[in-house]
Write a protein that holds these residues in place. Sequence first.
Motif, PDB file in Angstrom:
ATOM      1  N   GLN A 205       0.865  -1.181   0.000  1.00  0.00           N
ATOM      2  CA  GLN A 205       0.000   0.000   0.000  1.00  0.00           C
ATOM      3  C   GLN A 205       0.904   1.234   0.000  1.00  0.00           C
ATOM      4  O   GLN A 205       2.005   1.196   0.576  1.00  0.00           O
ATOM      5  CB  GLN A 205      -0.908   0.006   1.236  1.00  0.00           C
ATOM      6  N   PRO A 206       0.483   2.335  -0.619  1.00  0.00           N
ATOM      7  CA  PRO A 206       1.325   3.535  -0.685  1.00  0.00           C
ATOM      8  C   PRO A 206       1.819   3.992   0.699  1.00  0.00           C
ATOM      9  O   PRO A 206       2.946   4.480   0.833  1.00  0.00           O
ATOM     10  CB  PRO A 206       0.398   4.594  -1.298  1.00  0.00           C
ATOM     11  N   GLU A 207       0.997   3.784   1.719  1.00  0.00           N
ATOM     12  CA  GLU A 207       1.378   4.214   3.083  1.00  0.00           C
ATOM     13  C   GLU A 207       2.610   3.468   3.584  1.00  0.00           C
ATOM     14  O   GLU A 207       3.351   3.975   4.435  1.00  0.00           O
ATOM     15  CB  GLU A 207       0.219   3.970   4.072  1.00  0.00           C
ATOM     16  N   GLU A 208       2.833   2.258   3.075  1.00  0.00           N
ATOM     17  CA  GLU A 208       4.001   1.483   3.525  1.00  0.00           C
ATOM     18  C   GLU A 208       5.293   2.054   2.946  1.00  0.00           C
ATOM     19  O   GLU A 208       6.367   1.928   3.543  1.00  0.00           O
ATOM     20  CB  GLU A 208       3.808   0.010   3.161  1.00  0.00           C
ATOM     21  N   ILE A 209       5.195   2.688   1.791  1.00  0.00           N
ATOM     22  CA  ILE A 209       6.359   3.364   1.210  1.00  0.00           C
ATOM     23  C   ILE A 209       6.578   4.686   1.968  1.00  0.00           C
ATOM     24  O   ILE A 209       7.705   5.047   2.317  1.00  0.00           O
ATOM     25  CB  ILE A 209       6.144   3.654  -0.300  1.00  0.00           C
ATOM     26  N   ALA A 210       5.466   5.365   2.247  1.00  0.00           N
ATOM     27  CA  ALA A 210       5.543   6.653   2.951  1.00  0.00           C
ATOM     28  C   ALA A 210       6.211   6.490   4.324  1.00  0.00           C
ATOM     29  O   ALA A 210       6.946   7.381   4.771  1.00  0.00           O
ATOM     30  CB  ALA A 210       4.146   7.243   3.104  1.00  0.00           C
ATOM     31  N   ALA A 211       5.974   5.369   4.983  1.00  0.00           N
ATOM     32  CA  ALA A 211       6.551   5.153   6.320  1.00  0.00           C
ATOM     33  C   ALA A 211       8.077   5.134   6.245  1.00  0.00           C
ATOM     34  O   ALA A 211       8.761   5.703   7.112  1.00  0.00           O
ATOM     35  CB  ALA A 211       6.019   3.841   6.910  1.00  0.00           C
ATOM     36  N   ALA A 212       8.627   4.506   5.214  1.00  0.00           N
ATOM     37  CA  ALA A 212      10.094   4.448   5.073  1.00  0.00           C
ATOM     38  C   ALA A 212      10.660   5.831   4.760  1.00  0.00           C
ATOM     39  O   ALA A 212      11.715   6.224   5.276  1.00  0.00           O
ATOM     40  CB  ALA A 212      10.468   3.456   3.970  1.00  0.00           C
TER      41      ALA A 212
END
Length: 237
Positions: A205-212
């Motif tokens: 999910q895009p949020e998992e990239i945003a977290a990094a």
Amino acid sequence: MSRSVLVTGGNRGIGLAIARVFAEAGDKVAITYRSGEPPQELASLGVLAVRCDITDSEQVEQAYKEIEDKHGAVEVLVANAGITKDTLLMRMSEEDFASVVDTNLTGTFRVVKRANRGMLRAKKGRVVMISSVVGLLGAAGQANYAASKAALVGFARSLARELGSRNITFNVVAPGFVDTDMTKVLTDEQRAAIVGQVPLGRYAQPEEIAAAVSFLASDDAAYITGAVIPVDGGLGM
Ligand code: NAD
């Protein structure tokens, strides 16, 4: 502390999730987008949306002027904007190759160079570039895209060496396959084949990239530079 953050291509997909995470943390966030209307959500988050095609240096300059005017010099840059033009080598025109490189690599060069003007003056800065697992592994039909994304690693690592003494960090996040407009073009069969290769057995999910990205811009990541962080469910290992 509220920082001036710029996310290129922040009107949708991964860029939108990145803009959201910084805005919700209280940063002053600006995004650039190439076309269409930015979603209403950005206005409600207080995000400044600036139309800017990163293949045009003049538009990049104008966008930075507007952002500096409203938020001050950019302290965190997330170079996220990117395109694909997938086709097999013998069908790939020079234009197919050049336009992908001009957006993904040279476009990143344009925004990074302009951001560094302020970062050098401030003697600090964070730059995160969004590459792709495809840049590390290659993919049939994506030679132009893979080349542009692999090049970001050399670009970021060179700058990490060149500007480490100036307290500016350059890191790369390499997502695997993420649920966005970019991957909506894939057929169900192609999707199933990809998921079959991913150890975690699903898209990100895009949020998992945003977290990094958010981590790499945080104080906790102050000693990380020149790193390539895969967020790919294990696909690239
Ligand atoms: P997307 O197509 O939904 O969004 C791309 C963004 O880039 C849009 O906001 C668009 O306006 C912007 N953009 C494209 N060309 C531009 C230009 N010339 N000037 C300014 N802005 C421009 O894609 P996404 O899936 O959210 O991808 C975001 C980034 O993540 C891209 O760099 C992409 O290569 C990378 N990525 C995506 C995936 C994936 O599976 N979706 C996987 C790995 C890496």
